[in-house]
Design a protein around this motif. Sequence first.
Motif, PDB file in Angstrom:
ATOM      1  N   CYS A 143       0.758  -1.301  -0.008  1.00 21.70           N
ATOM      2  CA  CYS A 143      -0.139  -0.018  -0.005  1.00 21.70           C
ATOM      3  C   CYS A 143       0.875   1.344  -0.096  1.00 21.70           C
ATOM      4  N   GLU A 147       0.713   4.103  -3.070  1.00 24.29           N
ATOM      5  CA  GLU A 147       0.723   5.405  -2.760  1.00 24.29           C
ATOM      6  C   GLU A 147       1.718   6.357  -3.201  1.00 24.29           C
ATOM      7  N   GLN A 150       1.541   6.801  -6.886  1.00 29.75           N
ATOM      8  CA  GLN A 150       0.562   7.489  -7.180  1.00 29.75           C
ATOM      9  C   GLN A 150       1.076   9.086  -7.079  1.00 29.75           C
TER      10      GLN A 150
END
Length: 198
Positions: A143, A147, A150
């Motif tokens: 995760c 992230e 992104q």
Amino acid sequence: MPFQGSYNLFFRSCSLDNKVDRSPLSCLTAGLAADTAVEMSPDGGLHMLEMAIQRAGEGLTRWQAGSFEQLSTMSMASAEITLLQLIGKGGQSKTIKELAQATNRTDIPNIQYSLRKLASAGLTRKQGAGRSGVTYSLTEEGCHVSERLQDIRERLLLQALAEHPDLTRRLHSAAETLEELTELFGASARQAEAHSGS
């Protein structure tokens, strides 16, 4: 004048009867006109799009790898990075079938290999058992990496895209065109397989 002589010699070489053409660039423009005619034909347009897809795909591969290299010393191929992002999208676990459909891939063994590579890097985990009960999700580290990918995307790619509003407006239309072309490729491939099997 020396330049004028070489100028005339050049254009004589373009003429079959060794005379200077009244339209000096006729040899060049004829070739360009032929190229344009090919480009405007269905096959020419399809070939241009196929090559554009190839180039865009290579560009995407380099972009993904370069982004990941900013976050980790591990080596990940574009296929693994794509799977990582897909698994994290929506916050729900994904099956191999869902991942294959999302990427239009049929090479399940290669997808399984990429998933094992992601798992060994501590980025994904597998849950369940059996052919239909196995799903994949991101670990806490996965995760975190997703992230940060992104963040890089928003900071670099989306900001650069914002400077091209006309391109931004055309993205949805381009995506729809590519989806239609994907269906066309698939249907044509099935016809070719059926023909070769008969």
